[in-house]
Design a protein around this motif. Structure first.
Motif, mmCIF file in Angstrom:
data_model
loop_
_atom_site.group_PDB
_atom_site.id
_atom_site.type_symbol
_atom_site.label_atom_id
_atom_site.label_comp_id
_atom_site.label_asym_id
_atom_site.label_seq_id
_atom_site.Cartn_x
_atom_site.Cartn_y
_atom_site.Cartn_z
ATOM 1 N N VAL A 559 -12.392 -10.791 -21.460
ATOM 2 C CA VAL A 559 -11.520 -9.192 -21.497
ATOM 3 C C VAL A 559 -11.035 -9.219 -23.116
ATOM 4 O O VAL A 559 -10.838 -10.255 -23.631
ATOM 5 N N ARG A 560 -11.123 -7.864 -23.574
ATOM 6 C CA ARG A 560 -10.302 -7.665 -24.727
ATOM 7 C C ARG A 560 -8.751 -7.820 -24.398
ATOM 8 O O ARG A 560 -8.352 -7.709 -23.313
ATOM 9 N N VAL A 561 -8.261 -8.499 -25.369
ATOM 10 C CA VAL A 561 -6.520 -8.661 -25.462
ATOM 11 C C VAL A 561 -6.097 -8.100 -26.638
ATOM 12 O O VAL A 561 -6.054 -8.675 -27.583
ATOM 13 N N PRO A 562 -5.739 -6.693 -26.647
ATOM 14 C CA PRO A 562 -5.450 -6.020 -27.882
ATOM 15 C C PRO A 562 -3.940 -6.327 -28.230
ATOM 16 O O PRO A 562 -2.885 -6.444 -27.276
ATOM 17 N N VAL A 563 -3.778 -6.349 -29.435
ATOM 18 C CA VAL A 563 -2.514 -6.479 -30.043
ATOM 19 C C VAL A 563 -2.014 -5.501 -31.195
ATOM 20 O O VAL A 563 -2.968 -5.191 -31.862
ATOM 21 N N THR A 564 -0.893 -4.683 -31.234
ATOM 22 C CA THR A 564 -0.836 -3.575 -32.273
ATOM 23 C C THR A 564 -0.195 -4.438 -33.376
ATOM 24 O O THR A 564 0.812 -4.939 -33.347
ATOM 25 N N LEU A 565 -1.002 -4.272 -34.435
ATOM 26 C CA LEU A 565 -0.465 -5.067 -35.725
ATOM 27 C C LEU A 565 0.840 -4.412 -36.211
ATOM 28 O O LEU A 565 1.711 -5.483 -36.720
ATOM 29 N N ALA A 566 1.166 -3.241 -36.127
ATOM 30 C CA ALA A 566 2.600 -2.810 -36.498
ATOM 31 C C ALA A 566 3.621 -3.559 -35.788
ATOM 32 O O ALA A 566 4.651 -3.875 -36.659
ATOM 33 N N ALA A 567 3.284 -3.949 -34.870
ATOM 34 C CA ALA A 567 4.633 -4.701 -33.965
ATOM 35 C C ALA A 567 4.765 -5.989 -34.456
ATOM 36 O O ALA A 567 5.717 -6.788 -34.246
ATOM 37 N N LEU A 568 3.609 -6.549 -35.124
ATOM 38 C CA LEU A 568 3.720 -7.857 -35.691
ATOM 39 C C LEU A 568 4.282 -7.838 -37.183
ATOM 40 O O LEU A 568 4.129 -8.786 -37.784
ATOM 41 N N GLY A 569 4.574 -6.440 -37.745
ATOM 42 C CA GLY A 569 4.841 -6.502 -38.887
ATOM 43 C C GLY A 569 3.867 -6.381 -39.896
ATOM 44 O O GLY A 569 4.171 -6.184 -41.119
ATOM 45 N N PHE A 570 2.689 -5.738 -39.578
ATOM 46 C CA PHE A 570 1.373 -5.434 -40.285
ATOM 47 C C PHE A 570 1.146 -3.931 -40.335
ATOM 48 O O PHE A 570 -0.096 -3.914 -39.670
ATOM 49 N N ALA A 571 2.014 -3.101 -40.862
ATOM 50 C CA ALA A 571 1.653 -1.753 -40.515
ATOM 51 C C ALA A 571 0.386 -1.198 -41.456
ATOM 52 O O ALA A 571 -0.330 -0.287 -40.992
ATOM 53 N N THR A 572 0.026 -2.037 -42.452
ATOM 54 C CA THR A 572 -0.996 -1.745 -43.113
ATOM 55 C C THR A 572 -2.228 -2.559 -42.904
ATOM 56 O O THR A 572 -2.998 -2.388 -43.882
ATOM 57 N N GLY A 573 -2.304 -3.240 -41.974
ATOM 58 C CA GLY A 573 -3.284 -4.281 -41.550
ATOM 59 C C GLY A 573 -3.123 -5.524 -42.200
ATOM 60 O O GLY A 573 -2.133 -5.957 -42.673
ATOM 61 N N CYS A 574 -4.045 -6.575 -41.653
ATOM 62 C CA CYS A 574 -3.662 -7.830 -42.110
ATOM 63 C C CYS A 574 -5.080 -8.505 -42.159
ATOM 64 O O CYS A 574 -6.377 -7.983 -41.836
ATOM 65 N N THR A 575 -5.230 -9.622 -42.756
ATOM 66 C CA THR A 575 -6.422 -10.576 -42.539
ATOM 67 C C THR A 575 -6.344 -11.712 -41.579
ATOM 68 O O THR A 575 -5.126 -12.175 -41.330
ATOM 69 N N VAL A 576 -7.501 -11.966 -40.673
ATOM 70 C CA VAL A 576 -7.405 -12.846 -39.481
ATOM 71 C C VAL A 576 -8.248 -14.094 -39.880
ATOM 72 O O VAL A 576 -9.419 -13.953 -39.987
ATOM 73 N N GLN A 577 -7.605 -15.196 -39.364
ATOM 74 C CA GLN A 577 -8.349 -16.372 -39.550
ATOM 75 C C GLN A 577 -8.241 -17.036 -38.239
ATOM 76 O O GLN A 577 -7.051 -17.067 -37.640
ATOM 77 N N ASP A 578 -9.266 -17.400 -37.771
ATOM 78 C CA ASP A 578 -9.480 -18.294 -36.652
ATOM 79 C C ASP A 578 -9.126 -19.764 -36.570
ATOM 80 O O ASP A 578 -9.696 -20.449 -37.496
ATOM 81 N N LEU A 579 -7.894 -20.103 -36.134
ATOM 82 C CA LEU A 579 -7.242 -21.083 -36.512
ATOM 83 C C LEU A 579 -8.242 -22.387 -35.814
ATOM 84 O O LEU A 579 -8.245 -23.755 -36.434
ATOM 85 N N TRP A 580 -8.950 -22.435 -34.787
ATOM 86 C CA TRP A 580 -9.747 -23.216 -34.145
ATOM 87 C C TRP A 580 -10.916 -23.658 -34.996
ATOM 88 O O TRP A 580 -11.185 -24.879 -35.176
ATOM 89 N N SER A 581 -11.777 -22.853 -35.302
ATOM 90 C CA SER A 581 -12.919 -22.668 -36.243
ATOM 91 C C SER A 581 -12.695 -22.762 -37.666
ATOM 92 O O SER A 581 -13.384 -23.371 -38.401
ATOM 93 N N GLY A 582 -11.833 -22.468 -38.097
ATOM 94 C CA GLY A 582 -11.305 -22.081 -39.460
ATOM 95 C C GLY A 582 -11.969 -20.998 -40.329
ATOM 96 O O GLY A 582 -11.949 -20.681 -41.367
ATOM 97 N N ARG A 583 -12.707 -20.107 -39.598
ATOM 98 C CA ARG A 583 -13.214 -18.991 -40.053
ATOM 99 C C ARG A 583 -12.432 -17.763 -40.147
ATOM 100 O O ARG A 583 -11.469 -17.586 -39.517
ATOM 101 N N THR A 584 -12.750 -16.962 -41.465
ATOM 102 C CA THR A 584 -12.208 -15.843 -41.575
ATOM 103 C C THR A 584 -12.795 -14.827 -40.877
ATOM 104 O O THR A 584 -14.108 -14.400 -40.969
ATOM 105 N N LEU A 585 -11.917 -14.070 -39.744
ATOM 106 C CA LEU A 585 -12.667 -13.129 -39.017
ATOM 107 C C LEU A 585 -12.782 -11.656 -39.878
ATOM 108 O O LEU A 585 -13.242 -10.740 -39.360
ATOM 109 N N GLY A 586 -12.039 -11.670 -41.103
ATOM 110 C CA GLY A 586 -11.914 -10.326 -41.823
ATOM 111 C C GLY A 586 -10.816 -9.729 -41.608
ATOM 112 O O GLY A 586 -9.902 -9.827 -40.876
ATOM 113 N N PRO A 587 -10.710 -8.452 -42.269
ATOM 114 C CA PRO A 587 -9.623 -7.592 -42.320
ATOM 115 C C PRO A 587 -9.407 -6.874 -40.696
ATOM 116 O O PRO A 587 -10.298 -6.710 -40.139
#
Length: 610
Positions: A559-587
């Motif tokens: 299932v999709r598990v959505p998270v609002t980025l502004a609530a995490l302090g990223f009102a203008t977006g962010c870059t995401v890295q997968d910690l298990w694989s080390g891959r950058t998932l993009g903006p």
């Protein structure tokens, strides 16, 4: 086992939830500096129970030094009853234990299991072996004074008193009877613990796990132990066990121990792992450097070689569940104490334990807390204090739920230690299958050993013992259901009475049978097995019988598990890295909503756009 960390209330991570009111300002004494990050190591309990040997301890230490030390793993802990020369697997030898004890009532290692301890050397040679490899050495203790020391009236070192002057039989552990309670106010009580830790410090012990201490909570003996450790001048990390430690005593635990357990014994059971989401959420406010709430050991790799529970096996956790376990323990900052036999590790298990990005969260993240829980979809968040990045863990703990008890053909009342058994008589006319279901009674206790006793199919005078049939499928909360013995391997025993025929299992469990034709009734006695009933608080269980499949429709595989980025302090977006694989998932902008498989976890680093 146990843990803690620094908790600073900040609007940037409050995320709309009510902030905990407990202030993370427990006074720090020197001992907090001995575990500035959650300890990482190996403990012999999950694979060897009370029977580990020196050779096995060294083999695990050798593996750790070669493969894990560079990732921060350093403690090697010999668990329970290292002082008994003839203990047994899958339980304890309380019939004729071969005690090893010195003149001052202090247990010493059994030389047949730890040959280097012969000649009064104790654990010093083994500690030296580990220290030479850059590792640290730990031992397990039971709270109190040995019963045999009381019976022999052995002297307390440095006094004219004996063990018989400081003990009480009140509060003795119900599951192991090696020790009596030390009455903290008695003359000689502190001197006894002082002498104990003088010996351990002389051996070079770096870690002590003291059992039967946290549930119920023995504040007086905890304080004696704290003073005795401090008096030695040796940096001995103090771990309290088992749990759940009462939340009301959290501040006291912070002030006296480096680790304390948040649960009872944790095994390779999804049911128990799922319970940890609620447990970790309520203990997160009490994390602080040097004092760590402990979610218990990691039952991974090869388990049960000679353990209390189950047979020699690889962990029953799926690969997804193993990542869920490590993800939750890391973002909660629980101590990481591996329970499997390290030399038996597969490359996949080794990779799980040495992922540098995941371990960095465990070692240095702050403000760790549950972000949300939407049914069985769970989110956790933490900060990277050096970069301002956020760590995000997303979990899908959804299950195929069981039908309500009202849909059962028969149901017992809730059974407890006070009322441990009942009888069921079920009309099964026309049924093609029989489903035996045991559910936890709601107390959250892990000792839900449950027995179906003398289960019988009948059609008038014709009878058939159900335990002689082979079930089509069977699951249990931990271990595997067993015919004609308890799930822990002992005889089926309820309310002190043994039964020859039956099925031993553990809540939550489901056993499915294909019924032979012609039988119209199912009769059985059901009960809380003695292995659960004699624990400090015992278990509570309910038995249900179904003649139709008791499972509701399954949820989607992911299932999709959505998270609002502004609530995490990223009102203008962010870059995401997968910690298990080390891959950058993009903006990501606006919302981050990955798909997460059932029983799996996603673990991410979120960085502000530059």
């Amino acid at each position: 086992m146990s843990h803690l960390r620094n908790f600073i209330l900040g609007s940037a991570w409050a995320l709309g939830s009510t902030a905990p009111t407990f202030a993370q300002t427990a006074p720090k004494t020197d001992f907090h500096q001995w575990a500035p990050t959650p300890p990482m190591g190996w403990n012999s309990w999950d694979c060897y129970g009370p029977t580990v040997t020196e050779a096995e301890t060294k083999a695990n230490a050798d593996y750790m030094a070669k493969n894990l030390k560079s990732s921060g793993w350093e403690y090697v802990v010999v668990d329970i009853r290292w002082y008994v020369g003839n203990d047994t697997a899958h339980g304890y030898n309380e019939k004729d234990p071969d005690w090893n004890i010195d003149a001052y009532g202090r247990f010493v290692p059994a030389p047949n299991r730890f040959p280097s301890a012969a000649g009064g050397k104790g654990f010093r040679p083994l500690a030296n072996y580990l220290h030479a490899k850059g590792l640290k050495f730990g031992i397990h203790l039971m709270r109190g004074v040995p019963v045999i020391a009381v019976q022999r009236k052995l002297p307390i070192k440095g006094t004219r008193l004996t063990a018989a002057d400081i003990y009480s039989p009140d509060g003795q552990a119900g599951w192991l009877h090696d020790m009596y309670t030390v009455v903290p106010t008695r003359p000689g009580a502190q001197q006894y613990y002082n002498a104990l830790f003088e010996l351990y410090a002389a051996w070079g012990v770096d870690f002590v796990k003291v059992d039967d201490l946290s549930e119920p909570y023995h504040a007086g003996e905890i304080e004696l132990i704290r003073k005795a450790i401090d008096r030695t001048g040796r940096k001995i990390v103090f771990s309290m066990s088992p749990g759940e430690t009462p939340l009301a005593d959290a501040r006291h635990a912070q002030q006296h121990a480096n680790l304390w357990r948040t649960v009872g014994d944790f095994w390779d059971s999804w049911e128990q792992l799922k319970e940890h989401f609620a447990v970790c959420a309520r203990w997160a406010p009490y994390i602080m450097p040097g004092a760590w709430p402990d979610a218990d050991m990691l039952p991974l790799g090869r388990l049960g070689i000679r353990a209390e529970r189950g047979d020699d096996r690889q962990t029953r956790f799926t690969p997804d569940e193993q990542r869920t376990l490590l993800t939750l323990w890391s973002i909660f900052r629980s101590p990481l104490i591996f329970g499997g036999d390290l030399p038996s590790n597969t490359p996949a298990t080794l990779a799980l334990l040495t992922n540098p990005r995941v371990l960095a969260v465990h070692r240095a993240s702050t403000h760790n807390r549950q972000l949300f829980r939407r049914g069985d979809l769970v989110g956790w968040v933490a900060d990277d204090p050096k970069t301002g990045d956020r760590f995000l863990a997303l979990f899908n703990a959804q299950d195929q739920d069981l039908a309500p008890a009202s849909a059962a053909a028969a149901a017992s009342p809730i059974l407890t230690r006070q009322g441990p058994q009942a009888k069921l008589d079920v009309d099964i006319t026309g049924a093609q299958k029989l489903y035996l279901n045991v559910r936890d009674g709601g107390d959250g206790n892990a000792w839900d050993h449950a027995d179906w006793l003398s289960p019988t199919l009948s059609n008038g005078p014709q009878t058939l013992a159900l335990s002689t049939l082979v079930w089509q499928s069977a699951t249990a909360g931990w271990g595997q259901p067993q015919a004609n013995k308890s799930v822990s391997g002992g005889p089926l025993t309820v309310a002190g009475q043994p039964y020859a025929a039956g099925i031993g299992t553990h809540a939550n469990s489901l056993i499915e049978y294909v019924l032979p034709a012609g039988y119209t009734r199912f009769q059985t006695t059901v009960g809380l097995d003695q292995a659960g009933a004699v624990q400090n608080t015992g278990g509570t269980v309910q038995f249900l019988v179904f003649t139709r499949p008791p499972l509701l429709p399954a949820p989607p595989d992911s299932v999709r598990v959505p998270v609002t980025l502004a609530a995490l302090g990223f009102a203008t977006g962010c870059t995401v890295q997968d910690l298990w694989s080390g891959r950058t998932l993009g903006p990501a902008a606006g919302e981050f909503a990955p798909y997460v498989r059932r029983h799996a976890a996603g673990f991410y680093r979120l960085s502000a756009k530059k």
